[in-house]
Design an enzyme around this catalytic site. Structure first.
Site, PDB file in Angstrom:
ATOM      1  CG  HIS A   1      -8.633   0.480  -4.495  1.00 51.79           C
ATOM      2  ND1 HIS A   1      -9.571   1.359  -4.007  1.00 51.79           N
ATOM      3  CD2 HIS A   1      -7.443   0.846  -3.937  1.00 51.79           C
ATOM      4  CE1 HIS A   1      -8.972   2.218  -3.188  1.00 51.79           C
ATOM      5  NE2 HIS A   1      -7.697   1.925  -3.128  1.00 51.79           N
TER       6      HIS A   1
ATOM      7  CG  ASP B   1      -2.053   0.957   1.137  1.00 49.58           C
ATOM      8  OD1 ASP B   1      -2.113   1.705   0.144  1.00 49.58           O
ATOM      9  OD2 ASP B   1      -2.894   0.978   2.053  1.00 49.58           O
TER      10      ASP B   1
HETATM   11  C1  HEM Z   1      -9.335  -0.385   3.295  1.00 50.86           C
HETATM   12  C2  HEM Z   1      -9.298   0.548   2.379  1.00 50.86           C
HETATM   13  C3  HEM Z   1      -8.217   0.626   1.325  1.00 50.86           C
HETATM   14  C4  HEM Z   1      -7.259  -0.276   0.984  1.00 50.86           C
HETATM   15  C5  HEM Z   1      -6.984  -1.666   1.582  1.00 50.86           C
HETATM   16  C6  HEM Z   1      -6.489   0.321  -0.087  1.00 50.86           C
HETATM   17  C7  HEM Z   1      -5.426  -0.300  -0.727  1.00 50.86           C
HETATM   18  C8  HEM Z   1      -4.764   0.208  -1.821  1.00 50.86           C
HETATM   19  C9  HEM Z   1      -3.744  -0.483  -2.573  1.00 50.86           C
HETATM   20  C10 HEM Z   1      -3.222  -1.892  -2.248  1.00 50.86           C
HETATM   21  C11 HEM Z   1      -3.341   0.315  -3.586  1.00 50.86           C
HETATM   22  C12 HEM Z   1      -2.295   0.017  -4.683  1.00 50.86           C
HETATM   23  C13 HEM Z   1      -0.916   0.441  -4.338  1.00 50.86           C
HETATM   24  C14 HEM Z   1      -0.720   1.920  -4.123  1.00 50.86           C
HETATM   25  O1  HEM Z   1      -0.521   2.681  -5.074  1.00 50.86           O
HETATM   26  O2  HEM Z   1      -0.799   2.326  -2.976  1.00 50.86           O
HETATM   27  C15 HEM Z   1      -4.110   1.546  -3.471  1.00 50.86           C
HETATM   28  C16 HEM Z   1      -3.984   2.625  -4.306  1.00 50.86           C
HETATM   29  C17 HEM Z   1      -4.666   3.792  -4.173  1.00 50.86           C
HETATM   30  N1  HEM Z   1      -5.666   4.063  -3.255  1.00 50.86           N
HETATM   31 FE1  HEM Z   1      -6.367   2.801  -1.851  1.00 50.86          FE
HETATM   32  N2  HEM Z   1      -6.998   1.563  -0.367  1.00 50.86           N
HETATM   33  C18 HEM Z   1      -8.063   1.784   0.470  1.00 50.86           C
HETATM   34  C19 HEM Z   1      -8.845   2.901   0.512  1.00 50.86           C
HETATM   35  C20 HEM Z   1      -8.686   4.011  -0.264  1.00 50.86           C
HETATM   36  C21 HEM Z   1      -9.488   5.203  -0.203  1.00 50.86           C
HETATM   37  C22 HEM Z   1     -10.660   5.410   0.761  1.00 50.86           C
HETATM   38  C23 HEM Z   1      -8.981   6.076  -1.130  1.00 50.86           C
HETATM   39  C24 HEM Z   1      -9.428   7.473  -1.473  1.00 50.86           C
HETATM   40  C25 HEM Z   1     -10.619   7.979  -1.201  1.00 50.86           C
HETATM   41  C26 HEM Z   1      -7.858   5.425  -1.775  1.00 50.86           C
HETATM   42  C27 HEM Z   1      -7.079   5.994  -2.753  1.00 50.86           C
HETATM   43  C28 HEM Z   1      -6.081   5.347  -3.433  1.00 50.86           C
HETATM   44  C29 HEM Z   1      -5.297   5.954  -4.500  1.00 50.86           C
HETATM   45  C30 HEM Z   1      -5.402   7.387  -5.007  1.00 50.86           C
HETATM   46  C31 HEM Z   1      -4.426   4.979  -4.970  1.00 50.86           C
HETATM   47  C32 HEM Z   1      -3.399   5.098  -6.114  1.00 50.86           C
HETATM   48  C33 HEM Z   1      -4.101   4.785  -7.418  1.00 50.86           C
HETATM   49  C34 HEM Z   1      -3.149   4.814  -8.584  1.00 50.86           C
HETATM   50  O3  HEM Z   1      -2.785   5.913  -9.018  1.00 50.86           O
HETATM   51  O4  HEM Z   1      -2.754   3.725  -9.059  1.00 50.86           O
HETATM   52  N3  HEM Z   1      -7.715   4.181  -1.229  1.00 50.86           N
HETATM   53  N4  HEM Z   1      -4.969   1.443  -2.395  1.00 50.86           N
END
Ligand code: HEM
Length: 306
Positions: free
Chosen positions: A219, A146
């Site tokens: 996601h 993450d």
């Molecule tokens: C339990 C809740 C969540 C989990 C387990 C989670 C997990 C992840 C994972 C594994 C990634 C891919 C690796 C990375 O770039 O970090 C990711 C990307 C991302 N997440 Fe989450 N996330 C969660 C909630 C959220 C929420 C609530 C938001 C925004 C409102 C968010 C915004 C983003 C963004 C902006 C990216 C990068 C997307 C990209 O440009 O590829 N995430 N998240």
């Protein structure tokens, strides 16, 4: 130049202590002075235990802000955007004061947290505390790395910190916090390839899917947005896993120079695209809390302590 609170753009740590308080008296002057004192506590532990990489954030809840600093309101301050769609709900659960303590030593987080509680005693009630931890090589408890696509280096400041367009609040940051609880049994029953499709990245090696291979429900598809000029809409995520043998999840934390990027991303995840295709990750992990804050600069907290 206003000094930004250290914890806003800090590198990830091994441990975190999150403290959520509601204020129970109306002596705002005392609270203002105590918050300035908490900055000294952060500084003291940072100097005494420099190897622990201590960083702290003091943030004021959107609904408590004007009681604490009457007459001075960050331009875009807004309540947490409560969202509901079908069986999905991102609730707003307001909080007056949020303290984030992070360090590479759990004992140092504990010591700082204890001093913060002692300082605020009698003026607040601590209604929630959560311990965050780094898991394996920076993974969340669903097993994916993450934070990979987070802004890096000085770009973090461009994304997370208010600039000259709101002169009274330069150096501050808008924070959104959600405590997600993950249904681990359900998630672990999903074959790895399907988990990868849900995230839009491979699990073991953390390789991003090609854009054309990402499903609309992925996601990273739902959270990766562009504005009308084709520029990326960005937040700085400082999330960490939390939990024990029974309850597991992610303390999701977004820092940005405006509350809009987070709100747009959450909307895209919850309500989905034009066909109603929402973020499938939400079938396995559910936000139980949601609060909006503003973390003013160090300079602001010190200047307004009387
Ligand atoms: C339990 C809740 C969540 C989990 C387990 C989670 C997990 C992840 C994972 C594994 C990634 C891919 C690796 C990375 O770039 O970090 C990711 C990307 C991302 N997440 Fe989450 N996330 C969660 C909630 C959220 C929420 C609530 C938001 C925004 C409102 C968010 C915004 C983003 C963004 C902006 C990216 C990068 C997307 C990209 O440009 O590829 N995430 N998240």
């Amino acid at each position: 130049m206003a000094q930004v609170q250290k914890g806003i753009c800090a590198e990830p740590n091994l441990h975190a202590q999150y403290l959520m308080f509601n204020v129970i008296d109306d002596d705002a002057q005392v609270i203002r002075a105590k918050l300035a004192h908490i900055l000294n506590v952060f500084e003291h532990y940072d100097e005494e235990h420099y190897e622990a990489m201590v960083s702290g954030v003091i943030a004021i809840g959107s609904s408590y802000w004007s009681d604490l600093y009457p007459g001075l309101i960050p331009m875009e301050l807004a309540p947490f955007p409560d969202m509901e769609c079908d069986d999905r709900h991102a609730p707003a659960t307001p909080c007056d004061i949020f303290i984030q303590i992070r360090a590479d030593r759990a004992d140092v987080c504990f010591a700082i947290g204890s001093e913060v509680c002692e300082l605020l005693k009698g003026h607040v009630e601590l209604f929630e505390e959560v311990k965050g931890f780094r898991y394996l090589d920076g993974r969340d408890l669903i097993g994916f790395v993450d934070g990979t696509e987070n802004p890096k280096g000085m770009h973090k400041f461009d994304v997370a910190v208010v600039g000259d367009d709101d002169p009274d609040f330069v150096g501050g940051s808008y924070i959104h916090m959600q405590r997600y609880r993950t249904n681990m049994d359900r998630w672990q029953r999903v074959p790895v390839k399907q988990q990868e499709d849900i995230i839009g990245r491979t699990k073991e090696d953390n390789v991003e899917y090609a854009s054309e291979d990402k499903a609309a429900f992925a996601h990273t598809k739902r959270s990766s947005l562009k504005d009308e000029n084709g520029n990326s809409i960005e937040i700085l995520r400082q999330s960490m896993p939390y939990g024990d043998m029974t309850v597991k999840g992610l303390m999701f934390l977004s820092f940005a120079k405006s509350p809009k990027p987070f709100t747009l991303m959450l909307k895209s995840m919850m309500y989905g695209d034009e066909n109603g295709v929402y973020d499938k990750l939400l079938d396995y992990t559910v936000p139980e809390t949601g609060a909006a804050f503003f973390a003013p600069s160090l300079t602001f907290i010190k200047r307004n302590k009387d």
